[in-house]
Design a protein around this motif. Structure first.
Motif, PDB file in Angstrom:
ATOM      1  N   ALA A  64      49.277  15.396  24.562  1.00 17.96           N
ATOM      2  CA  ALA A  64      50.024  14.355  25.281  1.00 17.96           C
ATOM      3  C   ALA A  64      51.095  15.065  26.084  1.00 17.96           C
ATOM      4  O   ALA A  64      52.271  15.043  25.739  1.00 17.96           O
ATOM      5  CB  ALA A  64      50.645  13.367  24.299  1.00 17.96           C
ATOM      6  N   THR A  65      50.665  15.719  27.143  1.00 16.31           N
ATOM      7  CA  THR A  65      51.592  16.538  27.927  1.00 16.31           C
ATOM      8  C   THR A  65      51.649  16.066  29.373  1.00 16.31           C
ATOM      9  O   THR A  65      50.785  15.329  29.839  1.00 16.31           O
ATOM     10  CB  THR A  65      51.147  18.016  27.947  1.00 16.31           C
ATOM     11  N   SER A  66      52.650  16.561  30.064  1.00 13.29           N
ATOM     12  CA  SER A  66      52.728  16.324  31.507  1.00 13.29           C
ATOM     13  C   SER A  66      52.174  17.525  32.259  1.00 13.29           C
ATOM     14  O   SER A  66      52.376  17.660  33.456  1.00 13.29           O
ATOM     15  CB  SER A  66      54.184  16.050  31.888  1.00 13.29           C
TER      16      SER A  66
ATOM     17  N   ALA B 192      41.271   7.930  26.768  1.00 14.20           N
ATOM     18  CA  ALA B 192      41.578   6.608  27.337  1.00 14.20           C
ATOM     19  C   ALA B 192      42.533   6.809  28.504  1.00 14.20           C
ATOM     20  O   ALA B 192      43.506   7.548  28.391  1.00 14.20           O
ATOM     21  CB  ALA B 192      42.229   5.726  26.276  1.00 14.20           C
ATOM     22  N   VAL B 193      42.228   6.152  29.619  1.00  7.21           N
ATOM     23  CA  VAL B 193      43.153   6.252  30.756  1.00  7.21           C
ATOM     24  C   VAL B 193      44.010   5.005  30.888  1.00  7.21           C
ATOM     25  O   VAL B 193      44.941   4.965  31.677  1.00  7.21           O
ATOM     26  CB  VAL B 193      42.431   6.516  32.091  1.00  7.21           C
ATOM     27  N   GLY B 194      43.661   3.965  30.112  1.00  8.04           N
ATOM     28  CA  GLY B 194      44.516   2.781  30.126  1.00  8.04           C
ATOM     29  C   GLY B 194      43.887   1.618  30.847  1.00  8.04           C
ATOM     30  O   GLY B 194      43.435   1.738  31.983  1.00  8.04           O
TER      31      GLY B 194
ATOM     32  N   GLN C 222      63.451   9.165  29.700  1.00 12.14           N
ATOM     33  CA  GLN C 222      62.018   8.981  29.516  1.00 12.14           C
ATOM     34  C   GLN C 222      61.270   9.017  30.841  1.00 12.14           C
ATOM     35  O   GLN C 222      61.812   8.645  31.888  1.00 12.14           O
ATOM     36  CB  GLN C 222      61.756   7.659  28.788  1.00 12.14           C
ATOM     37  N   ASN C 223      60.002   9.417  30.716  1.00 10.76           N
ATOM     38  CA  ASN C 223      59.091   9.500  31.854  1.00 10.76           C
ATOM     39  C   ASN C 223      58.678   8.092  32.313  1.00 10.76           C
ATOM     40  O   ASN C 223      58.718   7.771  33.492  1.00 10.76           O
ATOM     41  CB  ASN C 223      57.899  10.334  31.325  1.00 10.76           C
ATOM     42  N   LEU C 224      58.337   7.255  31.360  1.00  9.65           N
ATOM     43  CA  LEU C 224      57.745   5.943  31.677  1.00  9.65           C
ATOM     44  C   LEU C 224      58.692   4.805  31.298  1.00  9.65           C
ATOM     45  O   LEU C 224      59.303   4.836  30.233  1.00  9.65           O
ATOM     46  CB  LEU C 224      56.432   5.825  30.879  1.00  9.65           C
ATOM     47  N   SER C 225      58.828   3.834  32.182  1.00  7.19           N
ATOM     48  CA  SER C 225      59.546   2.609  31.810  1.00  7.19           C
ATOM     49  C   SER C 225      58.814   1.425  32.431  1.00  7.19           C
ATOM     50  O   SER C 225      58.203   1.553  33.499  1.00  7.19           O
ATOM     51  CB  SER C 225      61.006   2.651  32.277  1.00  7.19           C
TER      52      SER C 225
HETATM   53  N1  LIG Z   1      46.230   7.776  28.820  1.00  5.48           N
HETATM   54  C1  LIG Z   1      47.133   6.852  29.018  1.00  5.48           C
HETATM   55  O1  LIG Z   1      46.854   5.655  28.964  1.00  5.48           O
HETATM   56  C2  LIG Z   1      48.547   7.274  29.295  1.00  5.48           C
HETATM   57  C3  LIG Z   1      49.580   6.330  29.314  1.00  5.48           C
HETATM   58  C4  LIG Z   1      50.893   6.755  29.504  1.00  5.48           C
HETATM   59  C5  LIG Z   1      51.141   8.102  29.723  1.00  5.48           C
HETATM   60  N2  LIG Z   1      50.096   8.982  29.756  1.00  5.48           N
HETATM   61  C6  LIG Z   1      50.314  10.421  30.001  1.00  5.48           C
HETATM   62  O2  LIG Z   1      50.694  11.010  28.769  1.00  5.48           O
HETATM   63  C7  LIG Z   1      51.377  12.233  29.055  1.00  5.48           C
HETATM   64  C8  LIG Z   1      52.597  12.330  28.154  1.00  5.48           C
HETATM   65  O3  LIG Z   1      53.491  11.280  28.482  1.00  5.48           O
HETATM   66  P1  LIG Z   1      54.929  11.194  27.787  1.00  5.48           P
HETATM   67  O4  LIG Z   1      55.540   9.900  28.209  1.00  5.48           O
HETATM   68  O5  LIG Z   1      54.811  11.521  26.364  1.00  5.48           O
HETATM   69  O6  LIG Z   1      55.657  12.384  28.546  1.00  5.48           O
HETATM   70  P2  LIG Z   1      56.926  13.216  28.116  1.00  5.48           P
HETATM   71  O7  LIG Z   1      57.470  13.775  29.353  1.00  5.48           O
HETATM   72  O8  LIG Z   1      57.782  12.391  27.211  1.00  5.48           O
HETATM   73  O9  LIG Z   1      56.310  14.407  27.217  1.00  5.48           O
HETATM   74  C9  LIG Z   1      55.514  15.413  27.786  1.00  5.48           C
HETATM   75  C10 LIG Z   1      55.416  16.553  26.804  1.00  5.48           C
HETATM   76  O10 LIG Z   1      54.525  17.525  27.367  1.00  5.48           O
HETATM   77  C11 LIG Z   1      55.059  18.795  27.068  1.00  5.48           C
HETATM   78  N3  LIG Z   1      54.486  19.794  27.991  1.00  5.48           N
HETATM   79  C12 LIG Z   1      54.477  19.777  29.340  1.00  5.48           C
HETATM   80  N4  LIG Z   1      53.867  20.888  29.803  1.00  5.48           N
HETATM   81  C13 LIG Z   1      53.469  21.593  28.716  1.00  5.48           C
HETATM   82  C14 LIG Z   1      52.790  22.810  28.526  1.00  5.48           C
HETATM   83  N5  LIG Z   1      52.397  23.546  29.573  1.00  5.48           N
HETATM   84  N6  LIG Z   1      52.556  23.230  27.270  1.00  5.48           N
HETATM   85  C15 LIG Z   1      52.948  22.497  26.194  1.00  5.48           C
HETATM   86  N7  LIG Z   1      53.587  21.320  26.314  1.00  5.48           N
HETATM   87  C16 LIG Z   1      53.847  20.884  27.560  1.00  5.48           C
HETATM   88  C17 LIG Z   1      56.546  18.622  27.267  1.00  5.48           C
HETATM   89  O11 LIG Z   1      57.264  19.707  26.699  1.00  5.48           O
HETATM   90  C18 LIG Z   1      56.736  17.289  26.554  1.00  5.48           C
HETATM   91  O12 LIG Z   1      56.899  17.495  25.176  1.00  5.48           O
HETATM   92  C19 LIG Z   1      51.693  12.204  30.537  1.00  5.48           C
HETATM   93  O13 LIG Z   1      50.770  13.022  31.221  1.00  5.48           O
HETATM   94  C20 LIG Z   1      51.476  10.764  30.922  1.00  5.48           C
HETATM   95  O14 LIG Z   1      51.104  10.603  32.272  1.00  5.48           O
HETATM   96  C21 LIG Z   1      48.824   8.597  29.527  1.00  5.48           C
END
Ligand SMILES: NC(=O)c1ccc[n+]([C@@H]2O[C@H](COP(=O)([O-])OP(=O)(O)OC[C@H]3O[C@@H](n4cnc5c(N)ncnc54)[C@H](O)[C@@H]3O)[C@@H](O)[C@H]2O)c1
Length: 353
Positions: free
Chosen positions: A214-216, A307-309, A93-96
């Motif tokens: 919800a992408t990176s 939302a940014v959190g 996972q990305n976040l912990s």
């Molecule tokens: N807004 C908030 O409060 C908040 C909180 C936590 C995380 N986030 C952000 O949410 C995002 C998702 O986090 P996560 O934990 O689900 O990450 P994750 O790594 O589990 O999932 C990311 C997803 O994005 C997809 N992806 C990346 N590049 C892509 C592209 N070019 N086209 C299509 N899909 C693409 C990946 O294939 C994957 O499925 C991150 O950017 C993270 O920083 C935001």
């Protein structure tokens, strides 16, 4: 006498929290709404977060986010790591996160707990609260770009608020992620039809009632043409949609616009590029929760939510989880200390000089 100087705290793993029934988006949404209203009434202390970035390119970081719930007399801290390359490099996972909660009578810690669940649920809960006010209640289809942890929790939140959702299309960079998303979510929601569309954003989003990115990625993945009148869009990641998406939306709502505008989301970029002004933001979510501003007003309205959190919401959700788990008798009691340092009888045996 010495016994009174014992400090106990409860250790709660993610499994303890799940067993206690904490994967409950209604619990999280209620905690989030209460916390937003408390913040508005100056009943929350919310200092600046501390950020340590280890790699400017990947943005690998560990942040420390404290907040105090004055009415509950609870001070908490989320210690959260974000390592965006983890899924690709390590299949992890990305976040912990870890959360520490302390009471503020004597200032002692009362809980040391998993914070990943509450952190992801906070993101879902804020989207869920927004959807409650701004998504069409008759929504049936939802589209995702991104199939990771946030996307999954968001689906649970949206289904909690809009039980009629019965179609889900998902797109991401990797087919195996989409399949995993469909398998894991399909096990929870037998009444939703899942379609994995491959790396084709249009196939996931075009015409959906609810859209979630919800992408990176840092790219304009979502196109305005795919968002039909009446749709609700929850934007979770950074830069994920072309400027025309927000420009065509009738209503833009944030968790906290003052915070959003200084970040690097699409809306923040538009603000810095002069493409969006304060006047374009209809509301912060708390104004809607407080009944000062209205939710959706017409069936055709396109609504954009970002939302940014707000970490005090994480602390509030963690506290609600702690209470539920404690009542259920879950977790492991940990004695941080049995006595004060110099009350220990054997100090002369263990001291080193
Ligand atoms: N807004 C908030 O409060 C908040 C909180 C936590 C995380 N986030 C952000 O949410 C995002 C998702 O986090 P996560 O934990 O689900 O990450 P994750 O790594 O589990 O999932 C990311 C997803 O994005 C997809 N992806 C990346 N590049 C892509 C592209 N070019 N086209 C299509 N899909 C693409 C990946 O294939 C994957 O499925 C991150 O950017 C993270 O920083 C935001």
């Amino acid at each position: 006498m010495a016994e009174q100087h014992r400090i106990d705290c409860l250790y709660l793993s993610q499994e303890d929290l799940l067993a206690a029934g904490c994967l409950d988006l209604n619990l999280a949404m209620t905690a989030a709404e209460d916390a937003m209203l408390a913040f508005r009434n100056d009943r929350i202390m919310f200092p600046e977060k501390i950020v340590q970035i280890f790699d400017d390119d990947t943005q690998e970081r560990i942040n420390c986010l404290p907040a105090t719930l004055l009415d509950e007399r609870i001070c908490g801290m989320k210690w959260v790591s974000v390592f965006p390359m983890n899924p690709v490099r390590h299949g992890s996972q990305n976040l912990s996160a870890v959360v520490v909660l302390s009471e503020i009578e004597q200032g002692f810690p009362i809980a040391l707990m998993d914070g990943t669940l509450c952190s992801n649920m906070r993101v879902g809960a804020m989207g869920g609260v927004a959807a409650k006010h701004f998504a069409r209640p008759d929504s049936e289809s939802i589209g995702f770009i991104g199939a990771g942890e946030q996307a999954k929790m968001h689906l649970i939140a949206m289904k909690t608020v809009i039980p009629g959702l019965n179609e889900c299309r998902v797109s991401s960079l990797y087919e195996h992620e989409e399949r995993q998303f469909a398998d894991e979510m399909g096990a929870l929601f037998a009444d939703i039809d899942f379609t994995c569309v491959g790396n084709d954003g249009r196939a996931a989003m075009d015409g959906a009632d609810i859209l979630v990115t919800a992408t990176s990625a840092q790219a304009p993945l979502l196109k305005a043409a795919w968002m039909k009148p009446g749709a609700f869009y929850s934007h979770i990641g950074g830069w994920e949609d072309e400027y025309a998406v927000a420009a065509q939306c009738d209503t833009i709502v944030c968790d906290d616009w003052e915070t959003v505008k200084h970040r690097t989301q699409t809306l923040s970029r538009m603000y810095k590029d002069g493409e969006l002004t304060d006047d374009d933001i209809a509301a912060d979510l708390v104004e809607v929760v407080a009944g000062e501003k209205h939710g959706r007003t017409s069936a055709d309205e396109r609504v954009y939510f970002n939302a940014v959190g707000l970490a005090y919401v994480d602390v509030a959700i963690a506290h609600a989880m702690y209470q539920r788990a404690e009542q259920a008798g879950l977790g492991q009691p940990l004695a941080l200390q049995e006595q004060m340092i110099f009350e220990h009888q054997n100090l002369s045996d263990v001291i080193r000089m």
